[in-house]
Scaffold this active site. Sequence first.
Site, PDB file in Angstrom:
ATOM      1  N   THR A  27       0.841  -1.188   0.000  1.00  0.00           N
ATOM      2  CA  THR A  27       0.000   0.000   0.000  1.00  0.00           C
ATOM      3  C   THR A  27       0.879   1.242   0.000  1.00  0.00           C
ATOM      4  O   THR A  27       1.677   1.447   0.907  1.00  0.00           O
ATOM      5  CB  THR A  27      -0.932  -0.004   1.224  1.00  0.00           C
ATOM      6  OG1 THR A  27      -1.754  -1.157   1.149  1.00  0.00           O
ATOM      7  CG2 THR A  27      -1.810   1.226   1.243  1.00  0.00           C
ATOM      8  N   HIS A 177      -8.030 -10.372  -1.003  1.00  0.00           N
ATOM      9  CA  HIS A 177      -7.282 -10.076   0.227  1.00  0.00           C
ATOM     10  C   HIS A 177      -8.111 -10.538   1.428  1.00  0.00           C
ATOM     11  O   HIS A 177      -9.077  -9.890   1.825  1.00  0.00           O
ATOM     12  CB  HIS A 177      -7.040  -8.572   0.292  1.00  0.00           C
ATOM     13  CG  HIS A 177      -6.004  -8.150   1.287  1.00  0.00           C
ATOM     14  ND1 HIS A 177      -5.420  -9.005   2.192  1.00  0.00           N
ATOM     15  CD2 HIS A 177      -5.431  -6.923   1.521  1.00  0.00           C
ATOM     16  CE1 HIS A 177      -4.549  -8.333   2.931  1.00  0.00           C
ATOM     17  NE2 HIS A 177      -4.541  -7.070   2.533  1.00  0.00           N
ATOM     18  N   ASN A 180      -4.277  -9.907   6.983  1.00  0.00           N
ATOM     19  CA  ASN A 180      -3.859  -8.657   7.629  1.00  0.00           C
ATOM     20  C   ASN A 180      -4.966  -7.938   8.403  1.00  0.00           C
ATOM     21  O   ASN A 180      -4.938  -6.719   8.557  1.00  0.00           O
ATOM     22  CB  ASN A 180      -3.259  -7.694   6.598  1.00  0.00           C
ATOM     23  CG  ASN A 180      -1.970  -8.206   6.008  1.00  0.00           C
ATOM     24  OD1 ASN A 180      -1.546  -9.319   6.296  1.00  0.00           O
ATOM     25  ND2 ASN A 180      -1.328  -7.404   5.174  1.00  0.00           N
ATOM     26  N   TYR A 182      -8.139  -7.412   7.693  1.00  0.00           N
ATOM     27  CA  TYR A 182      -9.176  -6.694   6.961  1.00  0.00           C
ATOM     28  C   TYR A 182     -10.456  -7.532   6.924  1.00  0.00           C
ATOM     29  O   TYR A 182     -10.536  -8.582   7.556  1.00  0.00           O
ATOM     30  CB  TYR A 182      -8.648  -6.286   5.592  1.00  0.00           C
ATOM     31  CG  TYR A 182      -7.492  -5.312   5.722  1.00  0.00           C
ATOM     32  CD1 TYR A 182      -7.686  -4.058   6.327  1.00  0.00           C
ATOM     33  CD2 TYR A 182      -6.201  -5.643   5.313  1.00  0.00           C
ATOM     34  CE1 TYR A 182      -6.632  -3.174   6.491  1.00  0.00           C
ATOM     35  CE2 TYR A 182      -5.140  -4.751   5.480  1.00  0.00           C
ATOM     36  CZ  TYR A 182      -5.365  -3.518   6.076  1.00  0.00           C
ATOM     37  OH  TYR A 182      -4.328  -2.638   6.260  1.00  0.00           O
ATOM     38  N   ASN A 237      -3.640  -5.436  12.923  1.00  0.00           N
ATOM     39  CA  ASN A 237      -5.069  -5.129  13.077  1.00  0.00           C
ATOM     40  C   ASN A 237      -5.754  -6.061  14.071  1.00  0.00           C
ATOM     41  O   ASN A 237      -6.934  -6.403  13.922  1.00  0.00           O
ATOM     42  CB  ASN A 237      -5.793  -5.143  11.729  1.00  0.00           C
ATOM     43  CG  ASN A 237      -5.543  -3.881  10.920  1.00  0.00           C
ATOM     44  OD1 ASN A 237      -5.413  -2.789  11.473  1.00  0.00           O
ATOM     45  ND2 ASN A 237      -5.476  -4.023   9.602  1.00  0.00           N
TER      46      ASN A 237
END
Length: 364
Positions: A27, A177, A180, A182, A237
């Site tokens: 990112t 994805h 991580n 999300y 996260n």
Amino acid sequence: MTDKHLFKPIQWAGETLNNRMVLAPLTRGRAGETRVPIDIMGDYYVQRASGGLLITEATGISSEANGWVGAPGIYTEEMTHGWKAINERVHAAGGKIVLQMWHTGRASHSDFHNGELPLSASAIAINDDGGIHTPNGKKPFEVPRAMTKEDIARTVADYKQAAVNAKAAGFDGLEVHAANGYLLNQFLDSRSNQRDDEYGGSVENRYRFLGEVLSAILEVWPAEKVGVRLSPNGVFNDMGADDFRETFLYVAKQLNELKLGYLHVMDGLAFGFHQRGEPMTLAEFRSVYNGLLIGNCGYDQAAAEQRIADGDADMIAFGRPWITNPDLPARFEHDYPLAPSDDMSRWYGGGAEGYSDYPAYKPQ
């Protein structure tokens, strides 16, 4: 290093990839407020087109999916055209590029959504005092709104439309994805998912949302051109549950049944480890997943060569060293020196500095 497995060609989705080096999704935040991909992003990917496969930075599938300042999207005609221009340049440079499809879920903030709370599996906030960078500055994470079944159905439709747009943009494939911390990872993780309906509880139920997303995407793309990213060891996260091994082996078995193009596993611990048992290894995933397997996170050349030599991985993704070494495959292949990884504060936002201004190596 005599036997360089990284530079043996490999078949993927009917294509011959020139090497086994994958540009990890990084990112970088250059798309600005519009989230429309711009020319400088094309410069960045073209500079790295010598990789066997490029995975784009995480890209929002809808406005609801957003949670990162300056990250691109794939949900409008302008965004689709922006990516198409980049893909044409990458293909002209001989590269293959896949889109990483992203929904941040609770790793977002109401500042991104006109005051509406972000969505997640359950109304449980990320426990991280570091907070989140929003369009209005750095703020604490909020308690998200637990998704209704209508929210889930709408989001599945958003993934499908993003897949349609990605095809129009000329991508070579897609990566879903589910890592991580999300949204899809939030449903898989038994700490962030405390639902009591068919999307929570058992591992079968916690997988259901990801399964529905893939089913929708596979109506648009052939399975051989679709990959999934998982982070079984990751703590980013606020991820990690005691049943992580059971969860991710189950998920890998389901993905194997779908005969996807690849499984991308963040097995390395460079991004943090949740300390809930022994870390999962690529060998564990190899035992249940028969397709192309990509390892990721903190690899150097020697470790990458060893994983491929051992048969635990088919390809290896590299992130940080590829930022400051745009010609990383050539440097590995010819044993050229590597430029050191740069200050991470230069990575996010802004223009060419810390992005597309790193030079290729020039032998003396």
